[in-house]
Design a protein around this motif. Sequence first.
Motif, mmCIF file in Angstrom:
data_model
loop_
_atom_site.group_PDB
_atom_site.id
_atom_site.type_symbol
_atom_site.label_atom_id
_atom_site.label_comp_id
_atom_site.label_asym_id
_atom_site.label_seq_id
_atom_site.Cartn_x
_atom_site.Cartn_y
_atom_site.Cartn_z
ATOM 1 N N ASP A 281 -8.045 -0.935 0.377
ATOM 2 C CA ASP A 281 -7.480 -1.046 -0.959
ATOM 3 C C ASP A 281 -8.186 -2.112 -1.792
ATOM 4 O O ASP A 281 -7.869 -2.287 -2.974
ATOM 5 N N ILE A 282 -9.120 -2.830 -1.179
ATOM 6 C CA ILE A 282 -9.818 -3.928 -1.858
ATOM 7 C C ILE A 282 -11.309 -3.640 -1.979
ATOM 8 O O ILE A 282 -11.889 -3.716 -3.065
ATOM 9 N N ILE A 283 -11.951 -3.330 -0.855
ATOM 10 C CA ILE A 283 -13.399 -3.069 -0.847
ATOM 11 C C ILE A 283 -13.699 -1.683 -1.397
ATOM 12 O O ILE A 283 -13.079 -0.690 -0.995
ATOM 13 N N ARG A 284 -14.645 -1.614 -2.317
ATOM 14 C CA ARG A 284 -15.169 -0.334 -2.788
ATOM 15 C C ARG A 284 -16.438 -0.079 -1.980
ATOM 16 O O ARG A 284 -17.472 -0.693 -2.219
ATOM 17 N N VAL B 241 4.654 -0.287 -5.190
ATOM 18 C CA VAL B 241 3.427 -0.799 -4.578
ATOM 19 C C VAL B 241 2.796 -1.820 -5.521
ATOM 20 O O VAL B 241 2.441 -1.492 -6.661
ATOM 21 N N ILE B 242 2.695 -3.061 -5.039
ATOM 22 C CA ILE B 242 2.085 -4.145 -5.812
ATOM 23 C C ILE B 242 1.167 -4.933 -4.885
ATOM 24 O O ILE B 242 1.599 -5.418 -3.837
ATOM 25 N N ALA B 243 -0.078 -5.072 -5.269
ATOM 26 C CA ALA B 243 -1.054 -5.791 -4.448
ATOM 27 C C ALA B 243 -0.804 -7.290 -4.497
ATOM 28 O O ALA B 243 -0.037 -7.798 -5.327
ATOM 29 N N ASN B 244 -1.459 -8.023 -3.618
ATOM 30 C CA ASN B 244 -1.445 -9.479 -3.678
ATOM 31 C C ASN B 244 -2.348 -9.956 -4.814
ATOM 32 O O ASN B 244 -3.382 -9.346 -5.080
ATOM 33 N N PRO B 245 -1.982 -11.051 -5.457
ATOM 34 C CA PRO B 245 -2.843 -11.590 -6.516
ATOM 35 C C PRO B 245 -3.854 -12.579 -5.952
ATOM 36 O O PRO B 245 -3.690 -13.107 -4.848
ATOM 37 N N VAL B 246 -4.898 -12.816 -6.728
ATOM 38 C CA VAL B 246 -5.836 -13.880 -6.392
ATOM 39 C C VAL B 246 -5.780 -14.923 -7.497
ATOM 40 O O VAL B 246 -5.728 -14.570 -8.679
ATOM 41 N N LEU B 247 -5.728 -16.170 -7.139
ATOM 42 C CA LEU B 247 -5.726 -17.265 -8.094
ATOM 43 C C LEU B 247 -7.158 -17.748 -8.253
ATOM 44 O O LEU B 247 -7.785 -18.169 -7.278
ATOM 45 N N TRP B 248 -7.680 -17.638 -9.468
ATOM 46 C CA TRP B 248 -9.063 -18.026 -9.718
ATOM 47 C C TRP B 248 -9.132 -19.001 -10.880
ATOM 48 O O TRP B 248 -8.534 -18.758 -11.916
ATOM 49 N N ALA C 259 0.842 -1.199 0.000
ATOM 50 C CA ALA C 259 0.000 0.000 0.000
ATOM 51 C C ALA C 259 0.870 1.240 0.000
ATOM 52 O O ALA C 259 2.042 1.210 0.398
ATOM 53 N N GLY C 260 0.273 2.355 -0.446
ATOM 54 C CA GLY C 260 1.004 3.601 -0.499
ATOM 55 C C GLY C 260 1.491 4.077 0.852
ATOM 56 O O GLY C 260 2.592 4.631 0.969
ATOM 57 N N SER C 261 0.691 3.872 1.889
ATOM 58 C CA SER C 261 1.099 4.298 3.223
ATOM 59 C C SER C 261 2.317 3.512 3.705
ATOM 60 O O SER C 261 3.171 4.048 4.421
#
Length: 360
Positions: A294-297, A156-163, A138-140
């Motif tokens: 950073d995930i939920i809108r 800054v790189i988010a975690n991925p989700v494997l789907w 995250a940016g912080s």
Amino acid sequence: MGGAERVTSNLANYWAVKGWQVMVATLATAENDFYALHPAVERVSLGTARGSRNWMSAVVNNARSIREIRKLLKRWRPDVAVGMMTTANVLLALAGRGMPVLCVGSERTHPPVRPLGVGWERLRAFAYGRLDAVVALAGSSSDWLHQYTNVKRVKVIANPVLWPLPPTAPIRDCGEWLHSGRHVLLAVGRLVDEKGFDLLLQAFSRIALDLADWDLLIVGEGPERASLETQVRYLGLCDRVKLPGQVGNISDWYAAADIYAMSSRFEGFPNTLIEAMSCGLPAVSFDCLTGPRDIIRDEIDGVLVPHMDVATFAQELARLMRDEGLRAKMARRAVDARERFALDRIAGMWEKLFGELSCE
């Protein structure tokens, strides 16, 4: 079976399938590995993980780890070496000194919420300047690293989700824990204090009587099990709250639920939240310093609640529990997480960083 381990296995497997030569090395032995690695991934256990009786033995143990990591780098001669979590980053920075290899660290949580003690904090501040870059979630976290360490570059790189989510052992039938015609509020994670399941139980106890057709399942295992079970009994929720333990077929449990709850005191970038939303679950979460926000809108695919505000958390849970239409509306947008955090997209960000560093 933690978040860093899941990200490690997902990225390693992705790059192995892509044709890269990939090695996953740990200080600990492989006997407790939870996530499966692709057959093409080389798995190495350095065997240097051990408890330290005092500061002198800690110095000796870490010096041994640094020596073994350096020997591994000399033997394997990788283009890039990535540390996963703070102590691994520090050891890599020291082991890779003067070697022709790009050394990249990776913080898996927001640094100030999990202080490591004076010794490791000083080592982090110094050693991060020897890394070519550090990845933050995250940016912080990036701002903190720039302020409190000698880091050269942060990405800054988010975690991925494997789907879709691949099943692993143990496979457990969620039907044994569910009752026909009842709704399910689901939480997933290690049973540790930082996950705030005690707060979730407090919130659920406030609304359980009025929402008698809902049950709470907390999936996971950890040292707080006995304390949580005592709390369940104290709250009189034994018939409404279940703790099934560790499961490997987690997608089946997401599919059986109606709402996902995240009550963490702090987070880095919670994999379970991305997974739950990818499975179409609207989420209610505390608004930690990093992670859920950073995930939920908010009000689109879930609800963010002021941090540690149990009363509001209970109110927002009740609002979604009572409103099937709202749940369905949020569920339709929650699945956007599959694309927002897709493995190929996130891995591509790592690859871009590697390419940029190799050109400098």
